[in-house]
Structure formats: structure tokens, C-alpha cells
Design an enzyme around this catalytic site. Structure first.
Site, PDB file in Angstrom:
ATOM      1  CB  CYS A   1      42.416 121.567  14.082  1.00 60.11           C
ATOM      2  SG  CYS A   1      44.166 121.659  13.667  1.00 60.11           S
TER       3      CYS A   1
ATOM      4  CG  PHE B   1      37.301 119.420   4.673  1.00 62.70           C
ATOM      5  CD1 PHE B   1      37.119 120.795   4.562  1.00 62.70           C
ATOM      6  CD2 PHE B   1      36.781 118.787   5.789  1.00 62.70           C
ATOM      7  CE1 PHE B   1      36.449 121.516   5.550  1.00 62.70           C
ATOM      8  CE2 PHE B   1      36.112 119.490   6.772  1.00 62.70           C
ATOM      9  CZ  PHE B   1      35.946 120.863   6.657  1.00 62.70           C
TER      10      PHE B   1
ATOM     11  CD  GLU C   1      36.222 110.712   1.379  1.00 58.50           C
ATOM     12  OE1 GLU C   1      35.291 110.014   1.834  1.00 58.50           O
ATOM     13  OE2 GLU C   1      37.001 111.390   2.096  1.00 58.50           O
ATOM     14  NE  ARG C   2      33.400 116.297   3.630  1.00 60.70           N
ATOM     15  CZ  ARG C   2      33.173 116.481   4.910  1.00 60.70           C
ATOM     16  NH1 ARG C   2      33.773 117.481   5.559  1.00 60.70           N
ATOM     17  NH2 ARG C   2      32.374 115.686   5.585  1.00 60.70           N
TER      18      ARG C   2
END
Length: 504
Positions: free
Chosen positions: A288, A156, A183-184
Site C-alpha cells: 500500500c 496477504f 488465506e493466501r
């Protein structure tokens, strides 16, 4: 520039060249994290949708892999121009569903475009090798061919950049690519699909299949999927790698991180504090490559913490569409709850709260998923705030006595994604870069994300598989080599065949 609406829309798949609701009857809500409101209803794939996507990709791969490099690059160049022309539209979709500020959303699109531009050079990147006359009348040459059907499972936090790290390289090398976005924040992937089609990409070469674990597992185990690219958390990366390799697939699975920045007393502390704040709080820390641990060496600690505190308190947190916003919300209420819990546990364990963002409220957006910039000093390595990837706007400070202590700290950490050092000493920087067991290193650079013509990836628990993403290793990952040994003897000569193992 297209205005962002608050209407709930249906978000479909993009299969075999067309937008479609698919056959599945399950859906998931998509939220605007700044308001907490539902903004979309996402169609989730079922097994029939998966089979449709894979069948279309297999058929497309059989022809796309044989299309000339000139025609492939023509599509890539056109796609690059279309993405550049739709940066504002893509950025607004990202901000509406992810929450990051518009400038940051545009920044991720720019970094994705760098990979598209690199992929435009695929004729040079796919050049093979030729060895003439290795034995009398015998030549040897090598070249690379596409895997076939490959899938990208993307996170996401970069809904445009990470798909652009994967798909252009896969497509340029002759594969068909199925994107399973988060899905977000799925809407940007649909716009990318439409831009690929407008660029002239044949139907089935790029598809978007929305789904959850059911769809992921289907891609990992389907016999007609040849390769998997994944970016996400370490536990899921490990699962993806184990499951897909067990089913005979090539896999690159990039996992989580706990990125440290060492700050030496000889560093420019104002410069270091500026970059630490940006690297910790940019994109609400949901990346990240965020710096989440400041390793303050010796006398640097007190002054550094004070300077970072000043910068954390000055960060403008607001809806990402606000002109002066520097940081937006986190992605979900569950994410906020987890961040708050970890910070609270650190405080209870004796860490010092320097800046506390747990109770942040943004006027007019009281239902949004807000966590303000947070700085925690005197953190110990046994604390959850140090051990886990928080994925929020939290900077923890660990104090050590020497550079060597800092390097030992980094090397003892299970992650090895990115790291940085702030110093004015070339000798210290060289010792650092040669000693840390980390894949990407910054020297007075807090987010050492390589440019597109190098490859991105970490070590240890930050990478499963042996190939990093994009760059030269991306070309290698999406292709496999062939070596041909050829002889064209004159027909009136004897073949000279021998029962012995041939040599020169």
C-alpha cells in the site's frame, strides 16, 4: 536454515495455546505463486471455532489485563528475541506463500520487530497524569485500561509485518488478540503464535483463526469482541468500519492507496529513478506504500522516463529463493489477469508503453503468476490505470507543467495514504509537505513508512476511523481512559457536601 518443501501441508488454527484443526469442515488451497503449485490446505473456521476463540480470548483478557507491566514486558522482550532468532524461518514461509524475494521478506520482519521493540517500552507509554490539590483536599489522576478482546484482520502482502504492527501493541496494553490472517499466505502466523507461547504468553492471549468472509463477519459482529484492526483494500476497509462500528466496536480500518511521487527538474534524476523503480517494483508492487504514479514536472519528464526504463529492464525477476532475485511473482492468477487487463486498457486508450511486462516468462517456472516491471507514459487521469489501485509492478507516468499542478493532482485523488517529492529545493519541499492532503510524506524518500515510535496511516479513502496504527496512536486505540477524582477527608470533619455543581 530450513529448506522449503513442495509438499502439501495442512495449515491449522492456533486456539487457546494449541494448534488445532478446529470444527469446521471447509478448506482452501494455498499456492506457491512462483510455481503455481498447491503447497497447503488451509482449515477454515466455522461458527463453533469462532466462539471457541472468542471465549478463550475473553477469559484470557480478564487476567492478562491485570498482570503487572513488569511481567508483560518480560514476555515482550522474550518474544522479540525469538522472532529475531527465527527470521530465516519466517522469511522462507513468506516467500513460499507470498512470492516476494527472501531479502524483502526479511525486511518486513525487521520493520515488524521495530514495533515489538516499541511495545517493550509499555510501562512508560501507559504512564498517566496526576493533578494534586485541584480543590482543597481533592486530587485528580488518569490512567488507561485495555479494551479487552481485539481482533486483527490482516492482508496477504505483509503476512508478518502487519500482524506485528497490531498484536504487540494490543498485548502490551493488556488485551487478548485474535489474528485472522489472509488465506493466501497463512503459515507465518502459526509460527508467530508458537513463538508467543514459547515467550511465556498465557494461553488465549494470542490466537490465530483462519477463515474467509464468514469468519470476518463473525468477528465484526460478535458482542464479546471490543475492537477491530484491519488493513486491506478501501471497499473492504469501509465495510469493516461500517459493520463493526454499527455493532459498538472501536475500529481502525486502513484502506488502499494511489501513491504519487512528484519529480521536479532540479532533482537528482538518477537518485529519483533508482528510488522510483525500487518503490514501484519492490514486492511486485503489492504494497500500500508502493509508488504507482510518477508525476513528472516540466523538463524532468523525458529524461526521467528514460532512466526509469533502464532500471525497469534491469530488474531481476525470479523465484524469490533465487540468490540474485529482486522481484518475485504476484500473488494469484486473478491478480495477474487484472493487472494485465488494466495495462492493456491504458495502451488502448492512448498511453505509451515504455516497458511491457505482461508476457514475462521465467524459465523453469512457466506456471508461476508472473508480471514483469511495467512503465506506462502519458497516462491520463480518466484512465483506469490512474484511477484504480493496481497492486502490481506497474508505474504510470503523468506529466504536469508545475509543482502546483502536481499538488492539485494529488489532492484531487480520493486516496491519501503516502506521497513523495524529489527535489533539491527546500522551499518546494516545504510547500509540498504543507499543501498535500496525504497522511505520510517523503522528501527524497519514496516509501515514507514511519518508524515505530510514530504512527502509520493515511487520510481520505485510505483510512476509516480516527486512529492510525502502532506508535502513540496504537497505544491510544487499544486502551480507554479513566479519570479519578478523589478526596480522603479526616473522619472528624464534616463532608462539606453541597447540592450545587462543585467548583474550586
Amino acid at each position: 536454515m530450513t529448506a522449503i518443501t513442495t509438499e502439501t501441508t495442512v495449515i491449522n488454527h492456533f486456539l487457546n495455546g494449541a494448534e488445532t484443526p478446529g470444527a469446521g469442515d471447509r478448506t482452501a488451497n494455498v499456492y506457491n505463486p512462483a510455481t503455481g503449485a498447491v503447497s497447503g490446505e488451509l482449515r477454515l473456521a466455522n461458527r463453533a471455532d469462532l466462539e471457541t476463540a472468542v471465549a478463550a480470548a475473553r477469559k484470557a483478557a480478564d487476567t492478562w489485563g491485570d498482570i503487572s507491566l513488569a511481567k508483560r514486558t518480560a514476555v515482550l522482550f522474550k518474544f522479540r528475541e525469538l522472532v529475531a532468532a527465527h527470521v530465516d524461518d519466517l522469511a522462507q514461509l513468506v516467500t513460499a506463500e507470498h512470492g516476494k524475494v527472501l531479502s524483502d521478506a526479511k525486511g518486513e520482519i525487521g520493520r515488524g520487530l521495530e514495533v515489538v521493540e516499541y511495545a517493550c517500552g509499555i510501562p512508560t507509554l501507559l504512564k498517566g497524569d496526576y493533578s494534586d490539590q485541584v480543590s482543597t483536599g481533592i486530587d485528580v489522576f488518569s490512567f488507561r485500561e485495555p479494551l479487552g478482546v481485539v481482533a486483527g484482520i490482516t492482508p496477504f502482502n505483509f503476512p508478518v509485518m502487519v500482524p506485528l504492527w497490531m498484536a504487540p501493541m494490543a498485548i502490551a496494553t493488556g488485551n487478548a488478540f485474535i489474528l485472522k490472517p489472509s488465506e493466501r499466505d497463512p503459515s507465518a502466523s502459526l509460527l508467530l503464535a508458537k513463538l508467543w507461547k514459547e515467550a511465556g504468553l498465557p494461553d488465549g492471549v494470542f490466537q490465530v483463526l483462519h477463515g474467509d468472509k464468514e469468519t470476518v463477519d463473525g468477528l465484526l459482529t460478535h458482542p464479546d469482541v471490543d475492537g477491530i484492526s484491519f488493513v486491506g483494500s478501501t471497499p473492504i476497509a469501509q465495510y469493516v468500519h461500517e459493520t463493526a462500528t454499527k455493532h459498538g466496536k472501536r475500529v481502525q480500518a486502513l484502506g488502499g492507496a494511489k501513491n504519487h511521487a512528484i519529480i521536479l527538474p532540479d532533482a537528482d534524476l538518477d537518485n529519483a529513478a533508482d528510488h522510483l523503480a525500487a518503490a514501484a517494483f519492490g514486492s511486485a508492487g503489492e504494497r500500500c506504500m508502493a509508488i504507482s504514479v510518477a508525476v513528472a514536472v516540466g523538463d524532468a519528464a523525458d529524461l526521467l522516463v528514460k532512466k526509469v526504463e533502464e532500471r525497469a529492464l534491469a530488474v531481476k525477476v525470479n523465484n524469490g529463493t533465487a540468490p540474485d532475485a529482486e522481484m518475485g511473482p504476484v500473488i494469484t492468477p486473478a491478480s495477474k489477469e487484472r493487472i494485465v487487463r488494466i495495462v492493456t486498457e491504458a495502451e488502448a486508450a492512448g498511453a505509451a508503453m515504455v516497458v511491457d511486462g505482461r508476457d514475462l516468462v521465467v524459465p523453469g517456472h512457466e506456471d508461476g503468476f508472473w508480471v514483469g516491471p511495467t512503465v506506462i507514459d502519458h497516462v491520463k487521469t480518466e484512465m483506469t490505470a490512474y484511477k484504480e489501485e493496481i497492486f502490481g509492478p506497474v508505474l504510470v507516468v503523468v506529466r504536469v507543467d508545475t509543482l502546483e499542478d502536481g499538488i492539485k493532482l494529488i489532492n484531487a485523488n480520493p486516496y491519501g495514504n503516502g506521497t513523495a517529492i524529489f527535489t533539491s529545493s527546500g522551499a518546494a519541499a516545504r510547500t509540498f509537505q504543507r499543501s498535500v492532503t496525504v497522511g505520510m510524506i517523503g522528501i527524497n524518500v519514496p516509501l515514507p513508512v514511519p518508524v515505530a515510535y510514530h504512527s502509520f496511516g493515511g487520510w481520505k479513502a485510505s483510512l476509516f476511523g480516527d486512529k492510525h496504527i502502532y506508535g502513540p496512536e496504537g497505544v491510544s486505540f487499544y486502551t480507554r481512559g479513566k479519570v479519578v477524582t478523589s478526596r480522603w477527608p479526616e473522619t472528624h470533619h464534616a463532608s462539606g457536601a453541597s447540592y450545587n455543581f462543585p467548583s474550586n
